[in-house]
Design an enzyme around this catalytic site. Structure first.
Site, PDB file in Angstrom:
ATOM      1  N   LYS A   3      89.813  -1.618  -1.016  1.00  0.00           N
ATOM      2  CA  LYS A   3      91.085  -0.870  -0.965  1.00  0.00           C
ATOM      3  C   LYS A   3      90.862   0.574  -1.410  1.00  0.00           C
ATOM      4  CE  LYS A   3      95.868  -1.116  -2.749  1.00  0.00           C
ATOM      5  NZ  LYS A   3      96.789  -1.885  -3.618  1.00  0.00           N
ATOM      6  N   SER A  55     100.941  -6.781  -5.087  1.00  0.00           N
ATOM      7  CA  SER A  55     100.228  -6.120  -3.988  1.00  0.00           C
ATOM      8  C   SER A  55      99.001  -6.830  -3.440  1.00  0.00           C
ATOM      9  CB  SER A  55      99.818  -4.717  -4.409  1.00  0.00           C
ATOM     10  OG  SER A  55     100.892  -3.852  -4.219  1.00  0.00           O
ATOM     11  N   SER A  95     101.085  -3.681  -1.484  1.00  0.00           N
ATOM     12  CA  SER A  95     100.513  -2.442  -0.984  1.00  0.00           C
ATOM     13  C   SER A  95      99.112  -2.610  -0.405  1.00  0.00           C
ATOM     14  CB  SER A  95     100.452  -1.407  -2.107  1.00  0.00           C
ATOM     15  OG  SER A  95      99.556  -1.834  -3.126  1.00  0.00           O
TER      16      SER A  95
HETATM   17  N1  GLN Z   1     105.770  -3.661  -4.315  1.00  0.00           N
HETATM   18  C1  GLN Z   1     105.480  -3.399  -5.686  1.00  0.00           C
HETATM   19  C2  GLN Z   1     105.639  -1.920  -5.980  1.00  0.00           C
HETATM   20  O1  GLN Z   1     105.834  -1.186  -5.069  1.00  0.00           O
HETATM   21  C3  GLN Z   1     104.137  -3.860  -6.056  1.00  0.00           C
HETATM   22  C4  GLN Z   1     103.064  -2.937  -5.644  1.00  0.00           C
HETATM   23  C5  GLN Z   1     101.759  -3.282  -6.277  1.00  0.00           C
HETATM   24  O2  GLN Z   1     101.545  -4.410  -6.731  1.00  0.00           O
HETATM   25  N2  GLN Z   1     100.884  -2.301  -6.336  1.00  0.00           N
HETATM   26  O3  GLN Z   1     105.575  -1.500  -7.089  1.00  0.00           O
END
Ligand code: GLN
Length: 488
Positions: free
Chosen positions: A89, A188, A164
């Site tokens: 990532k 995410s 994400s």
């Molecule tokens: N959807 C959550 C956020 O936007 C989790 C994102 C993540 O785990 N990085 O904060």
């Protein structure tokens, strides 16, 4: 697979297992360099539509593959991930490789060092093919917040892969990598893995070093693997987990042999089912699939018990206060001075900060910096941030109480399957609510695994989230293996 495929091209392909690939490489029947080349060919063919990779690290990958081939040719013992093609990532830094975190502000940033997880994967022989798309600074649940365009879900390219870590999930589902790394702050890793029909691991907070992770919310951020099956995910966690003097928050607790532990049958384990995760808002097809998974666990000899986590409903607001507060502090470092984007339209230093950040950050990132700064400001701190921290403590205690009675807790990973690209993009609140089942474990610091657990009638994957207590990864893997084996 969709019953009526919308595109004539099929993107879904299951990678071979680590064990099978390792055997082929160590016997010399497959050359790691050829394997890497074949992955690059597939990436060239499929990535233009899926947009999972943002950049490729060909030279470095091929050099590593050749090193593994040399070892195999000499008959030397091969490290555990010898020649395995993987993707990383883009929030994880790699020396000399673009590391954008999905943001314009880091578009031309090439870090001078490797993150610890990359160092460990390479020491274990993995071949790192490139960097994977994600929501900007890991903020999002659909991968639509990437400055470099959305990722498409290989199961149905009109749909999001989740976020994400959308690129990390899509790459495994489409076999553009055998396995990948992502990060999980509030879901995410788990949510995109469930949307794309692959396995994703949320290690206990502190289990995996975060040295070299571009930080979003430090009290929540974790790094974990994606793989096509549970055993491979367990093997990968064993490689990346463990003490790192470069990360003071990383635990020195011994690393278990997760892969071997995952081989143990789940029979006899007590599995908790919290009513709060099966209420309003849960898609009926997702519920049906998870109920079948629970029945399969019972069939495998587990005891199913109801458990109660009554403060679950406060988790989304608490998470979006804590996460944004920490993000507002972490993202203060992007000022255009030493690295990253610098606006050319600046007469003064303060103009330079303001313009660089205004032009460099996307809308969602700005929204979160504003929310977080507000929640931490004098007069509001007690009402918002402090309250959220209190809720966080209560949620953690509720999990502790539940884990006194059960070995693992199972829930849906997401209330609904992958949604259409654009469907929620204009409604940040609806997007935040997508995280309803994942943010609780994030706030509590406990670990979990998401494992494919059936599909909707339209063929969209459903994921079951298996949660376990702090450092209880082995138990989560055992339960996930049982769900996987039952092929719900
Ligand atoms: N959807 C959550 C956020 O936007 C989790 C994102 C993540 O785990 N990085 O904060």
């Amino acid at each position: 697979m969709p019953s009526e495929p919308k595109s004539t091209e099929n993107y879904v392909e299951k990678p071979k297992t680590l064990a099978a690939l390792r055997e082929e490489i160590s016997s010399g029947r497959v050359k790691a360099a050829d394997l890497a080349a074949s992955y690059y060919a597939r990436i060239e063919q499929k990535n233009p539509r899926l947009n999972a990779y943002l950049s490729l690290t060909r030279e470095r990958a091929l050099a590593q593959a050749e090193r593994m081939d040399d070892l195999a040719a000499k008959g030397d013992p091969l490290p555990p991930l010898a020649g395995i093609p993987m993707g990383i990532k883009d929030v994880l830094v790699m020396r000399g490789a673009p590391s954008t975190a999905g943001s314009r502000i880091l578009e031309n940033y090439e870090p001078p060092y490797d993150c610890t997880t990359v160092t460990r994967l390479e020491a274990a022989g993995a071949v790192l093919l490139g960097k994977l798309n994600c929501d900007e600074f890991a903020m999002g649940s659909s991968n639509e917040n990437s400055a470099f365009g959305p990722v498409r879900n290989p199961v149905d390219p009109d749909r999001v892969p989740g976020g994400s870590s959308g690129g990390s999930a899509a790459a495994v589902a489409a076999n553009l990598a055998v396995a990948t790394l992502g990060s999980d702050t509030g879901g995410s890793i788990r949510q995109p893995a469930s949307f794309c029909g692959v396995v994703g691991v949320l290690p206990t907070w502190g289990r995996v070093s975060r040295y070299g992770l571009i930080a979003y919310a430090s009290s929540l951020d974790r790094i974990g693997p994606f793989a096509a099956n549970v055993r491979d995910a367990a093997t990968l966690l064993g490689v990346i987990a463990g003490h790192d003097p470069k990360d003071a928050t990383c635990s020195a607790a011994p690393v278990e042999n997760y892969a071997a532990e995952s081989d143990k049958p789940a029979a006899g384990l007590r599995i908790g089912v919290p009513a709060e995760y099966f209420g309003e808002g849960l898609d009926t097809e997702v519920r049906d699939a998870i109920e079948k998974g629970i029945a399969a666990l019972e069939g495998a000899g587990c005891t199913i018990k109801p458990v109660s986590l009554p403060h679950t409903k406060y988790a989304v607001p608490a998470y979006y206060l804590v996460a944004t507060a920490e993000a507002s502090a972490n993202l203060a470092r992007f000022d255009g001075v030493r690295y990253g984007y610098r606006s050319p339209r600046s007469a003064t230093l303060s103009d330079m900060y303001a313009h660089s950040r205004d032009e460099g950050f996307g809308a969602e990132v700005k929204r979160r910096i504003l929310l977080g700064t507000y929640a931490l400001s004098a007069g509001y701190y007690d009402a918002y941030y402090l309250k959220a921290q209190q809720v966080r403590r209560i949620l953690a205690e509720e999990f502790l109480r539940a884990f006194a009675e059960v070995d693992a807790i199972v829930t849906p990973t997401s209330p609904f399957p992958a949604f259409k690209i654009g469907e929620k993009a204009g409604d940040p609140l609806a997007m935040y609510l997508a995280d309803i089942y994942t943010v609780t474990a994030s706030l509590a610091g406990i670990c979990g695994v998401t494992v494919p657990c059936g599909a909707t009638k339209a063929g969209l994957p459903v994921g079951m989230q298996v949660l376990a207590r702090h450092m209880g990864e082995s138990t989560a893997f055992r339960v996930a293996r049982a769900v996987e084996a039952s092929a719900v």
